[in-house]
Design an enzyme around this catalytic site. Structure first.
Site, short mmCIF file in Angstrom:
data_model
loop_
_atom_site.label_atom_id
_atom_site.label_comp_id
_atom_site.label_asym_id
_atom_site.label_seq_id
_atom_site.Cartn_x
_atom_site.Cartn_y
_atom_site.Cartn_z
N PHE A 136 50.28 -2.29 17.32
CA PHE A 136 48.57 -2.06 17.30
C PHE A 136 48.20 -2.68 18.78
O PHE A 136 48.39 -3.99 18.51
CB PHE A 136 48.06 -2.38 15.97
CG PHE A 136 46.68 -1.96 16.09
CD1 PHE A 136 46.29 -0.60 15.99
CD2 PHE A 136 45.77 -2.92 16.16
CE1 PHE A 136 44.90 -0.20 15.83
CE2 PHE A 136 44.34 -2.45 16.31
CZ PHE A 136 44.12 -1.09 15.90
N ASP A 221 50.47 -9.73 23.23
CA ASP A 221 49.31 -9.41 22.25
C ASP A 221 49.18 -10.41 21.13
O ASP A 221 49.91 -10.21 20.03
CB ASP A 221 49.29 -7.98 21.93
CG ASP A 221 48.01 -7.63 21.24
OD1 ASP A 221 47.47 -8.36 20.75
OD2 ASP A 221 47.71 -6.36 20.91
N LYS A 250 39.81 -11.76 17.84
CA LYS A 250 39.84 -12.20 16.39
C LYS A 250 39.55 -13.64 16.38
O LYS A 250 38.56 -13.90 16.32
CB LYS A 250 41.16 -11.52 15.89
CG LYS A 250 41.37 -10.06 15.64
CD LYS A 250 42.16 -9.62 14.60
CE LYS A 250 42.03 -8.06 14.33
NZ LYS A 250 43.12 -7.26 14.83
C1 LIG Z 1 43.02 -6.20 16.03
C2 LIG Z 1 44.04 -5.97 16.98
C3 LIG Z 1 43.78 -5.47 18.39
C4 LIG Z 1 42.12 -4.98 18.48
O1 LIG Z 1 41.11 -5.76 18.45
P1 LIG Z 1 39.90 -5.46 18.32
O2 LIG Z 1 38.95 -6.46 18.63
O3 LIG Z 1 39.92 -4.57 17.10
O4 LIG Z 1 39.47 -4.52 19.57
C5 LIG Z 1 44.67 -5.70 19.03
N1 LIG Z 1 45.96 -6.09 18.99
C6 LIG Z 1 46.17 -6.59 17.88
C7 LIG Z 1 47.59 -7.25 17.79
C8 LIG Z 1 45.22 -6.60 16.80
O5 LIG Z 1 45.65 -6.95 15.66
#
Ligand SMILES: *Cc1c(COP(=O)(O)O)cnc(C)c1O
Length: 400
Positions: A136, A221, A250
């Site tokens: 994700f 990421d 986050k």
């Molecule tokens: C939550 C998340 C995202 C997206 O972040 P947003 O602030 O919702 O755009 C991308 N990568 C990972 C691994 C995430 O957990």
């Protein structure tokens, strides 16, 4: 007139299905709803409230900045952004930082940078993006297509080309995909939304070596795994495998929206003036808060505490499981923990979430079969004990 949950259905686009209660106040790892009912927060706003609710250092940084300067755009730079960039550079492999407002935007910047840098050096054909299934990376159209979950990217028309997928933690499958036309590989060191699946150390190292061999950029990421959640500031430091580009969001803002992309000077130079941007990125309010977040988190006490608390959670969940066997596995790193439902309880994570909330504890899911815990990194012993006791009551009701 009191606002109720019905107002959500009346006024809001129906892309979410929020809980029936409405939180109105928070303090540390406790939240209260409109009726005054108390919840222990093990959800942390989906791995965001890294220092709980209304931490005095963050309230202080925010209010101080709120009385000083809110926004100037990137036509001008600002002191909180420069201070935060310096802190991130000092604490990581990176030499350069780009600020934005979310995880998706941080990944969008990372992917655009990787492709631009690869194409400028090696030609237009070097544009392939490799990503893991069940990953994700956010919800912009590019990032959702890079994320290996078709249920989130199907139904929006033609997708960007040049993206290929392989099975996470499967080095052989990865090796079969990567070639000299690969611009970059993007990976979560711990898959969050995909079920709280940590990478195998040998897999990450193998990916790193193959990326180097093929001149492909390795993007980690760390939107969910970063900012102390693994017990190191970033999970790459926990594994000892260094990426070329890293995305953060986050927990970085602790509840104030901000994202960041980190990279080396060598790579950053391809994102010259005019190639990318965002109006709010590097906003003084966001950067002031994130600066305070990193000051608190990047200390030996807080990072060591994450590992101690990991053990408390895992022991507590295992003790519940010994009485009411619903989990086949408890996995994760630091304070990103997943409890996997057994065959007998498939697809019932959402039910557990609801029963847990009724009993005064907020937890998350990561897919239909995993209960996810992403609490504050400074959740107290008392909050952990109270929350787990409430979870035990909930699970007893769930199996009854
Ligand atoms: C939550 C998340 C995202 C997206 O972040 P947003 O602030 O919702 O755009 C991308 N990568 C990972 C691994 C995430 O957990």
């Amino acid at each position: 007139m009191a606002l109720t949950r019905a107002a959500f259905d009346q006024y809001m686009v129906p892309n979410y299905a929020p809980a029936a209660f409405i939180p109105v106040r928070g303090e540390a790892s406790r939240v209260w709803d409109q009726s005054g009912k108390e919840y222990i927060d093990f959800a942390g706003g989906i791995a965001v409230n890294s220092l709980g609710h209304c931490h005095p250092a963050l309230v202080g940084a925010l209010t101080k900045q709120a009385n000083q300067l809110w926004h100037v755009s990137n036509v001008f730079t600002n002191e909180p952004a420069l201070e935060l960039a310096q802190k991130l550079v000092d604490a990581t492999f990176a030499d350069k930082v780009f600020f934005c407002n979310s995880g998706a935007e941080a990944n969008e910047a990372a992917l655009k940078l990787a492709r631009r840098a690869a194409i400028e050096q090696f030609g237009e054909q070097k544009n392939k993006v490799i990503s893991a299934l069940s990953s994700f990376h956010g919800r912009t159209f590019f990032t959702v297509c890079v994320g290996g979950q078709p249920k989130y990217s199907d139904g929006f028309g033609p997708k960007p080309a040049g993206i290929e997928y392989f099975e996470y933690n499967n080095l052989e499958a990865f090796k079969a995909l990567i070639d000299d036309d690969t611009a970059c590989v993007i990976l979560e060191p711990i898959q969050g939304e995909g079920g709280v699946v940590p990478a195998d150390a040998a897999f990450l190292q193998g990916v790193r070596d193959l990326c180097t061999q093929h001149n492909a950029y390795l993007i980690f990421d760390e939107v969910q795994s970063g900012m102390g959640r693994s017990g190191s500031l970033f999970a790459y430091q926990e594994y000892g495998v260094v990426p070329d580009i890293l995305s953060s969001a986050k927990s970085l803002g602790g509840g104030f929206p901000i994202g960041a992309m980190l990279t080396t000077a060598e790579i950053a130079k391809y994102l010259v003036a005019g190639t990318h941007g965002t109006t709010y990125g590097g906003n003084p309010l966001a950067c002031a808060v994130a600066g305070a977040v990193i000051d608190v988190i990047n200390t030996p006490e807080v990072l060591a505490g994450v590992k101690t608390k990991h053990a408390q959670f895992v022991d507590g969940i295992q003790a519940i499981n010994a009485k009411y066997p619903v989990f086949s596995q408890v996995r994760g790193l630091g304070l990103l923990i997943g409890a996997v439902l057994t065959e007998a309880y498939q697809d019932r994570a959402k039910e557990i979430l609801n029963i847990a909330a009724q009993n005064g504890v907020m937890v998350l899911m990561a897919g239909p079969n995993v209960i996810r815990f992403a609490p504050s990194l400074i959740v107290s012993d008392e909050e952990i004990a109270t929350g787990l006791a409430r979870l035990e009551t909930a699970i007893a009701q769930f199996v009854a």
